[in-house]
Write a protein that holds these residues in place. Structure first.
Motif, PDB file in Angstrom:
ATOM      1  N   LEU A  51       0.764  -1.200  -0.123  1.00 21.55           N
ATOM      2  CA  LEU A  51      -0.040  -0.033  -0.283  1.00 21.55           C
ATOM      3  C   LEU A  51       1.121   0.968  -0.395  1.00 21.55           C
ATOM      4  N   VAL A  52       1.764   1.619   1.076  1.00 18.74           N
ATOM      5  CA  VAL A  52       2.940   2.159   1.303  1.00 18.74           C
ATOM      6  C   VAL A  52       3.199   2.549  -0.604  1.00 18.74           C
ATOM      7  N   LEU A  53       4.433   1.519  -0.966  1.00 16.91           N
ATOM      8  CA  LEU A  53       4.797   1.633  -2.488  1.00 16.91           C
ATOM      9  C   LEU A  53       3.632   2.155  -3.554  1.00 16.91           C
ATOM     10  N   THR A  54       2.704   1.728  -3.252  1.00 19.15           N
ATOM     11  CA  THR A  54       1.246   1.738  -4.847  1.00 19.15           C
ATOM     12  C   THR A  54       1.035   3.091  -4.553  1.00 19.15           C
ATOM     13  N   ILE A  55       0.974   4.053  -3.272  1.00 16.49           N
ATOM     14  CA  ILE A  55       0.155   5.526  -2.717  1.00 16.49           C
ATOM     15  C   ILE A  55       1.907   5.917  -3.468  1.00 16.49           C
ATOM     16  N   THR A  56       2.903   6.028  -2.496  1.00 11.85           N
ATOM     17  CA  THR A  56       4.154   6.640  -3.276  1.00 11.85           C
ATOM     18  C   THR A  56       4.070   7.026  -4.955  1.00 11.85           C
ATOM     19  N   ALA A  57       4.148   5.372  -5.985  1.00 15.90           N
ATOM     20  CA  ALA A  57       4.186   5.485  -7.280  1.00 15.90           C
ATOM     21  C   ALA A  57       3.642   5.783  -7.410  1.00 15.90           C
TER      22      ALA A  57
END
Length: 318
Positions: A51-57
């Motif tokens: 979830l963190v990586l998806t929001i960041t990317a």
């Protein structure tokens, strides 16, 4: 039990380390709790990291609501990582001891991340209030500097509470049994071990937790009172459903967290049993952080689409 003599009385000993009993007092390995914690922790790490990586990317998710959600996921990662790995070691090996300083450190960060999460959730409620009730002022009210201030302020409040909780707890004397009937260092079981009067601690620490719970819950309740009032003014049922659907994930997470935390900390330790405390603690330290990414992704169209785009990019790169 490791102890050290005090300077005043050779017969009076002070605890220098604690024993985390976990879910049993016997010397045997606690395989079932270990496997349960392991599965939950792996899912928690994977879910929140994705979830963190998806929001960041994904640039489409670079808005205040998802900025706060990313910080919530980071907190959930830290929150569970303070508890689960150490607990699993004690479950699977005979190494159930934790040093005095290690116990204080665990309590400090546990209080820090837990309190910060409560304030982040209240900031998320304020974000939804602003988006629904004052949409024309949303970009100004919830600008990036404001979002950063909300997150920093949440951590500051968490730091103050964690310092007070840890300071008050470890100014007590622990000179008898060093067995903590829990799977991590928490205030209630530590107060039960103290050989000095804990009246002041219970009159300060538990009301402080109650104040944090009530104040953050009040922000959330007032925000949703305005949100519901605004939603009811929308004429079409489809419009009301679409508007309020942006809040449902947050409501579910808030209900789960505040329900269990209130049950655990808004009552004196004399009214709760150790076994009850372990189950409730396991729920809000491990189960809720595991559920949060699924609650926010499965019920959120933007996040689901971002996850599909991210997975599509990964498949193309392969």
């Amino acid at each position: 039990m490791s102890v050290a003599e005090t300077g005043k009385d050779a017969n009076h000993t002070a605890v220098m380390e604690f024993i985390l009993l976990g879910f049993g007092r016997g010397p045997g390995l606690q395989v079932v709790p270990f496997m349960t914690f392991l599965v939950i922790y792996i899912i928690t790490v994977l879910g929140n990291t994705i979830l963190v990586l998806t929001i960041t990317a994904d640039s489409r998710l670079h808005i205040p609501m998802y900025f706060l959600l990313k910080n919530l996921s980071l907190l959930d990662l830290c929150y569970s990582s303070i508890i689960a790995p150490r607990a699993m070691v004690s479950f699977l090996t005979d190494t159930k001891t934790i040093s005095y300083r290690g116990c204080a450190t665990q309590l400090f960060f546990f209080s820090l991340f837990g309190t910060t999460e409560a304030f982040i959730l209240s900031a998320m409620a304020y974000d939804r209030y602003t988006a629904i009730c004052n949409p024309l002022l949303y970009t100004t009210t919830m600008s990036k500097p404001v979002c950063i201030q909300l997150v920093v302020g949440s951590y500051l409040c968490g730091s103050v509470n964690s310092m007070l909780q840890t300071g008050f707890t470890f100014t007590l004397s622990f000179c008898g049994s060093n067995e903590i009937d829990h799977f991590f260092c928490d205030v209630p079981p530590l107060l039960n071990l103290s050989c000095t009067d804990t009246y002041i601690n219970q009159m300060v620490q538990f009301p402080l937790c109650g104040l944090i719970i009530v104040s953050t819950a009040l922000i959330i309740l007032v925000s949703y009172a305005y949100i519901i009032s605004a939603v009811l003014q929308i004429r079409s049922a489809a419009g009301r459903h679409k508007t309020f659907s942006t809040c449902t994930s947050h409501i579910v997470v808030v209900s789960l967290l505040y329900g269990t935390v209130s049950f655990m900390y808004a009552q004196p330790s004399s009214l709760s049993s150790p076994d009850q405390g372990k189950l409730v603690s396991g729920f809000y330290t491990l189960v809720i952080p595991m559920l949060n990414p699924f609650i926010y992704s499965l019920r959120n169209k933007d996040v689901k689409e971002a996850l599909r785009r991210t997975m599509g990019c990964i498949m193309v790169l392969k």
